[in-house]
Design an enzyme around this catalytic site. Sequence first.
Site, short mmCIF file in Angstrom:
data_model
loop_
_atom_site.label_atom_id
_atom_site.label_comp_id
_atom_site.label_asym_id
_atom_site.label_seq_id
_atom_site.Cartn_x
_atom_site.Cartn_y
_atom_site.Cartn_z
N TYR A 1 0.81 -1.24 0.00
CA TYR A 1 0.00 0.00 0.00
C TYR A 1 0.83 1.28 0.00
O TYR A 1 0.27 2.36 -0.16
CB TYR A 1 -0.91 0.09 1.24
CG TYR A 1 -1.99 -0.95 1.38
CD1 TYR A 1 -2.29 -1.85 0.37
CD2 TYR A 1 -2.74 -1.02 2.56
CE1 TYR A 1 -3.29 -2.79 0.55
CE2 TYR A 1 -3.73 -1.95 2.73
CZ TYR A 1 -4.00 -2.84 1.73
OH TYR A 1 -4.99 -3.77 1.91
N HIS B 1 -1.14 -11.63 2.56
CA HIS B 1 -2.11 -10.76 1.86
C HIS B 1 -3.00 -11.55 0.87
O HIS B 1 -4.21 -11.35 0.84
CB HIS B 1 -1.34 -9.66 1.12
CG HIS B 1 -2.14 -8.43 0.87
ND1 HIS B 1 -1.60 -7.18 0.77
CD2 HIS B 1 -3.47 -8.26 0.69
CE1 HIS B 1 -2.55 -6.30 0.53
NE2 HIS B 1 -3.70 -6.93 0.49
N1 LIG Z 1 -6.74 -7.65 2.26
C1 LIG Z 1 -7.04 -7.14 1.07
O1 LIG Z 1 -6.81 -7.78 0.02
C2 LIG Z 1 -7.69 -5.80 1.00
C3 LIG Z 1 -8.28 -5.36 -0.21
C4 LIG Z 1 -8.89 -4.11 -0.23
C5 LIG Z 1 -8.90 -3.31 0.90
N2 LIG Z 1 -8.28 -3.75 2.05
C6 LIG Z 1 -8.25 -2.90 3.27
O2 LIG Z 1 -9.56 -2.46 3.54
C7 LIG Z 1 -9.56 -1.04 3.66
C8 LIG Z 1 -10.90 -0.50 3.26
O3 LIG Z 1 -11.17 -0.75 1.90
P1 LIG Z 1 -11.32 0.40 0.82
O4 LIG Z 1 -10.60 1.58 1.28
O5 LIG Z 1 -10.92 -0.16 -0.50
O6 LIG Z 1 -12.91 0.58 0.76
P2 LIG Z 1 -14.06 1.11 1.76
O7 LIG Z 1 -13.54 1.35 3.13
O8 LIG Z 1 -15.22 0.20 1.58
O9 LIG Z 1 -14.49 2.47 1.09
C9 LIG Z 1 -13.67 3.60 1.04
C10 LIG Z 1 -14.34 4.57 0.07
O10 LIG Z 1 -15.61 4.90 0.58
C11 LIG Z 1 -15.70 6.30 0.80
N3 LIG Z 1 -16.26 6.51 2.15
C12 LIG Z 1 -15.64 6.29 3.34
N4 LIG Z 1 -16.46 6.59 4.36
C13 LIG Z 1 -17.62 7.02 3.81
C14 LIG Z 1 -18.84 7.48 4.36
N5 LIG Z 1 -19.00 7.57 5.68
N6 LIG Z 1 -19.83 7.83 3.51
C15 LIG Z 1 -19.65 7.76 2.17
N7 LIG Z 1 -18.51 7.33 1.58
C16 LIG Z 1 -17.51 6.96 2.40
C17 LIG Z 1 -14.28 6.82 0.76
O11 LIG Z 1 -14.27 8.15 0.24
P3 LIG Z 1 -13.67 9.38 1.12
O12 LIG Z 1 -12.19 9.12 1.24
O13 LIG Z 1 -14.02 10.55 0.31
O14 LIG Z 1 -14.36 9.34 2.45
C18 LIG Z 1 -13.58 5.83 -0.16
O15 LIG Z 1 -13.77 6.20 -1.51
C19 LIG Z 1 -8.38 -0.60 2.77
O16 LIG Z 1 -7.96 0.71 3.06
C20 LIG Z 1 -7.38 -1.65 3.14
O17 LIG Z 1 -6.75 -1.32 4.38
C21 LIG Z 1 -7.71 -4.98 2.12
#
Ligand SMILES: NC(=O)c1ccc[n+]([C@@H]2O[C@H](COP(=O)([O-])OP(=O)(O)OC[C@H]3O[C@@H](n4cnc5c(N)ncnc54)[C@H](OP(=O)(O)O)[C@@H]3O)[C@@H](O)[C@H]2O)c1
Length: 270
Positions: free
Chosen positions: A42, A100
């Site tokens: 990341y 991962h």
């Molecule tokens: N293990 C794996 O393979 C894997 C894969 C993917 C992700 N991850 C982990 O999971 C974490 C979360 O996943 P993600 O960041 O991809 O997706 P997410 O948390 O589902 O969504 C983040 C997105 O949603 C928006 N958002 C956040 N809070 C919000 C709210 N209260 N209302 C409306 N929109 C909102 C954000 O925009 P804003 O920034 O504008 O708020 C951003 O675009 C990652 O950061 C990572 O640490 C792990």
Amino acid sequence: MSDKTIPRLGLGTYGRTGSEGVAALLKAIEIGYRHLDTAQSYNTEQPVGEAVRRSGLPRGDFFITTKVADTRLDTAQFMPSVRESLDTIGVDQVDLLLIHWPSHKDAVPFDDYMTALVEAQQKGYARLIGVSNYPIALLEKARSLVGKDTLATNQVEIHPYLQSPKLVAYARKIGLPLTAYQPLAKGEIASDPVLKRIAEKHGTTVAAVALAFLIGEGHIVIPASGSEANLRANFAALNVSLDEADMAEIRKLDRGYRRINPEKSPGWDD
Ligand SMILES: NC(=O)c1ccc[n+]([C@@H]2O[C@H](COP(=O)([O-])OP(=O)(O)OC[C@H]3O[C@@H](n4cnc5c(N)ncnc54)[C@H](OP(=O)(O)O)[C@@H]3O)[C@@H](O)[C@H]2O)c1
């Protein structure tokens, strides 16, 4: 923090790179986030470490997760990559170290990297160890290799539109907590009418309802945001308690909608 407990709500750090990333992380820490989810791939290990140090809070207040990239699972690279992660974050030990992704088509033998994961814990590089993106078959294989109670979590995509009932039932049966990544389906659930109605009923946001639902199902959640308002809205999920009728309605939103499904994915359960 007690033995295998993972804080129920953490901060996803994907995208929080560089000085802007540090600023967003410091804001999240100010709001109350203590569980920070990073990964070798990341580019956020350094910002996480910097934000933790600059917060002035003791290291022991934080729960830091990192993940060994699937490109570094082979025996030659595994342990050096973990030591590099510790140096980059600036800690002696992470709270949780995950694989991962399983090695695609067993390019690296499963036993090699699962054994290396256990060794990393034995060396004290990680307090807890776990996996990510593992379907049931690989969890079973892992448990027979490293022991039934060795893994602390399996981090997988779970949100109201992808509830993974087969994997969830299996994880419950064996007592393995799941960590829900992309718990907001990257913001796609924001306009959902059912969640909106439930949010209005509880005087909260759609995101907080989605996260409270996942926590209510027994999962750990790691939503990400770069906006202060959204960071606050997501953290507020800890104060939302949904009733059984809400939970039942949200369960019906499952549509098997998987967002993250790269070529290297294992065979998913549902
Ligand atoms: N293990 C794996 O393979 C894997 C894969 C993917 C992700 N991850 C982990 O999971 C974490 C979360 O996943 P993600 O960041 O991809 O997706 P997410 O948390 O589902 O969504 C983040 C997105 O949603 C928006 N958002 C956040 N809070 C919000 C709210 N209260 N209302 C409306 N929109 C909102 C954000 O925009 P804003 O920034 O504008 O708020 C951003 O675009 C990652 O950061 C990572 O640490 C792990």
